[in-house]
Design a protein around this motif. Structure first.
Motif, short mmCIF file in Angstrom:
data_model
loop_
_atom_site.label_atom_id
_atom_site.label_comp_id
_atom_site.label_asym_id
_atom_site.label_seq_id
_atom_site.Cartn_x
_atom_site.Cartn_y
_atom_site.Cartn_z
N CYS A 1 -2.40 2.67 6.49
CA CYS A 1 -1.10 2.74 6.80
C CYS A 1 -0.35 1.22 5.80
CB CYS A 1 -1.73 2.49 8.38
SG CYS A 1 0.08 1.39 9.94
N GLU A 2 -1.28 0.08 5.62
CA GLU A 2 -0.82 -0.85 4.81
C GLU A 2 0.36 -0.99 3.97
OE1 GLU A 2 -4.28 -3.57 3.85
OE2 GLU A 2 -4.47 -3.84 6.54
N ALA A 3 -0.20 0.44 3.05
CA ALA A 3 0.47 0.72 1.89
C ALA A 3 1.97 1.31 2.32
CB ALA A 3 -0.43 1.74 1.29
N LEU A 4 1.20 2.23 3.36
CA LEU A 4 2.91 3.12 3.59
C LEU A 4 3.72 1.96 4.63
CD1 LEU A 4 1.79 5.63 5.69
CD2 LEU A 4 2.78 5.55 3.09
N MET A 5 3.17 1.27 5.40
CA MET A 5 4.67 0.09 5.93
C MET A 5 5.27 -0.97 4.37
SD MET A 5 2.06 -1.09 8.87
CE MET A 5 2.94 -2.66 9.49
N GLU A 6 3.18 -1.03 3.39
CA GLU A 6 4.38 -1.74 1.88
C GLU A 6 5.73 -1.70 1.29
OE1 GLU A 6 3.05 -3.92 -1.70
OE2 GLU A 6 1.46 -2.88 -0.25
N ASN A 7 5.54 0.03 1.04
CA ASN A 7 6.56 0.78 0.92
C ASN A 7 7.87 1.30 0.89
OD1 ASN A 7 4.91 1.76 -1.75
ND2 ASN A 7 4.13 3.24 -0.79
N ALA A 8 7.57 1.24 2.74
CA ALA A 8 8.50 0.74 3.18
C ALA A 8 9.58 -0.28 3.62
CB ALA A 8 8.00 1.06 4.51
N SER A 9 8.79 -1.89 3.37
CA SER A 9 9.23 -3.05 3.27
C SER A 9 9.64 -3.21 1.99
CB SER A 9 7.83 -3.59 3.51
OG SER A 9 7.15 -4.16 3.02
N HIS A 10 9.88 -2.03 1.29
CA HIS A 10 10.18 -2.09 -1.05
C HIS A 10 10.72 -1.15 -1.31
CE1 HIS A 10 8.74 -6.75 -0.24
NE2 HIS A 10 7.60 -6.23 -0.31
N PRO A 11 11.91 -0.79 -0.21
CA PRO A 11 11.89 0.66 -0.85
C PRO A 11 12.60 1.39 -2.40
CG PRO A 11 13.67 -0.41 0.34
CD PRO A 11 12.69 -1.27 1.07
N ASP A 12 13.74 -0.78 -2.53
CA ASP A 12 13.80 -0.40 -3.81
C ASP A 12 13.17 -1.26 -4.92
OD1 ASP A 12 16.72 0.92 -2.54
OD2 ASP A 12 17.15 -0.90 -2.03
N THR A 13 12.34 -1.69 -4.77
CA THR A 13 11.69 -2.17 -5.50
C THR A 13 12.10 -1.39 -7.00
OG1 THR A 13 10.05 -3.13 -4.20
CG2 THR A 13 9.37 -3.36 -6.32
N LYS A 14 11.31 -0.03 -7.03
CA LYS A 14 10.81 1.02 -8.22
C LYS A 14 12.74 1.20 -8.92
CE LYS A 14 7.13 3.04 -6.86
NZ LYS A 14 6.16 4.89 -7.07
N GLU A 15 13.16 1.04 -8.21
CA GLU A 15 14.94 1.52 -8.38
C GLU A 15 15.20 0.50 -9.37
OE1 GLU A 15 17.54 2.73 -5.62
OE2 GLU A 15 16.29 4.72 -5.15
N GLY A 16 15.35 -1.08 -9.09
CA GLY A 16 15.27 -2.59 -9.52
C GLY A 16 14.97 -2.13 -10.90
N GLN A 17 14.26 -2.35 -11.55
CA GLN A 17 12.74 -2.29 -12.15
C GLN A 17 13.83 -1.70 -14.05
OE1 GLN A 17 8.88 -1.23 -11.35
NE2 GLN A 17 9.39 -2.82 -10.19
N GLY A 18 14.44 -1.18 -13.44
CA GLY A 18 14.65 -0.28 -14.49
C GLY A 18 13.99 0.27 -15.53
#
Length: 337
Positions: free
Chosen positions: A302-319
């Motif tokens: 649940c914590e991992a899912l909530m963390e992914n939900a709070s940062h949805p664009d993290t991977k896209e901004g990393q290039g």
């Protein structure tokens, strides 16, 4: 000499002579004379004058004389009482018949006759028992015969069907229906994967699977896996609904959810025990699920899912670097879980 010359039974005069009396005597005289002669000729008496034949003649003569006295008595007011008096006087010498009243003569003779009587009676009882038993066995034989007829009909029908199938196969072979079959001239494929499995077990399993049947342990294993996945998804969804951080009310609600989850896990472990009893391969046995570990796992998921939900664009901004190493970070998170 007088007793030995006695021939007619019903002659009144001879009866009086046998009793050593004269006609016209009284009833008391007749009784006294009879008692004296009975004691003299009785077979059980120890005197030398004991004679069974003479005793029987004395008894018959006594009866004839009593009847003669009753017939000569003039009718009067007391006639019925006198007749009752004559009839009520039973013979007192019958006490010696101790063998069910069977036989005449001396005690030893009567004993032999009684033994023969018992043998005859036992023979009759045996014959009646055998007759009854034969009757019952005949009834049982009829039932067995009817059962045999039914079985013979079934056998005839089965044989007729087999002959019909064989005739159809021979007819098809004569027409050439089996000439263009796929795989003609090639060896039969008995085993699909492993050649070390018992051929009979492999064929039976293949027939069952082809007809939609599965072993019990496979169904149990499938049910256990589906149940644990459903419970895990349910507890993760319940935890996500409560949010982070939890209020005291939400904490109580989460505790109730955990208690129910642990009870469901205990029930599931009973199914695991049943599965381990029927599974034919030792390496296929399953271990119990730990309720505490499952709850911790649900919280981390649940914590991992909530963390992914709070940062949805993290991977896209990393290039390109983020795309290159994104799968590695996901793998590490999965291993940690």
């Amino acid at each position: 000499r007088m007793l030995s010359g006695y021939k007619p039974k019903g002659d009144v005069a001879d009866s009086y002579k046998i009793l050593e009396l004269e006609e016209g005597c009284s009833l008391d005289e007749v009784r006294n004379s009879y008692r004296t002669l009975a004691k003299k000729y009785h077979p059980d008496s120890s005197s030398g004058t004991a004679n069974p034949a003479a005793f029987i003649r004395v008894e018959e003569a006594y009866r004839v004389v009593l009847n003669d006295l009753a017939a000569r008595q003039k009718p009067s007011n007391n006639s019925e009482e006198e007749e009752d008096q004559f009839k009520s006087k039973s013979l007192q010498h019958r006490h010696y018949l101790s063998f069910e009243g069977v036989g005449i003569g001396t005690p030893s003779q009567r004993e032999k006759q009684y033994m023969q009587f018992r043998v005859d009676r036992a023979t009759e009882q045996v014959l009646e028992y055998r007759q009854h038993r034969l009757g019952s066995s005949c009834a049982g034989t009829d039932l067995m015969r009817a059962k045999d007829v039914r079985e013979s009909k079934k056998v005839k029908i089965t044989q007729a069907v087999e002959r019909l199938v064989e005739d159809l196969i021979q007819e098809s072979m004569a027409k050439g229906d089996f000439d263009n079959l796929r795989g003609k001239g090639k060896p039969l494929q008995k085993f699909s994967d492993c050649p070390h499995i018992d051929p009979m077990t492999h064929n039976l399993n293949r027939i069952l699977i082809d007809n939609g049947y599965q072993p019990e342990w496979i169904l149990l294993q499938k049910e256990i896996r589906e149940t644990i996945e459903r419970l895990r998804k349910s507890v993760v969804a319940s935890r996500r609904k409560l949010g982070e951080p939890m209020t005291p009310l939400e904490q109580k609600q989460w505790n109730r959810i955990c208690e129910q989850f642990m009870e469901d896990i205990r029930k599931l472990n009973k199914r695991v025990d049943n599965f381990n009893l029927v599974v034919p391969i030792l390496s296929r046995q399953m271990v119990h699920f730990s309720p505490e570990r499952e709850i911790v796992r649900a919280q981390k998921t649940c914590e991992a899912l909530m963390e992914n939900a709070s940062h949805p664009d993290t991977k896209e901004g990393q290039g390109e670097d983020g795309k290159r190493f994104g799968w590695k970070s996901s793998l590490f998170k999965w291993l940690n879980l």
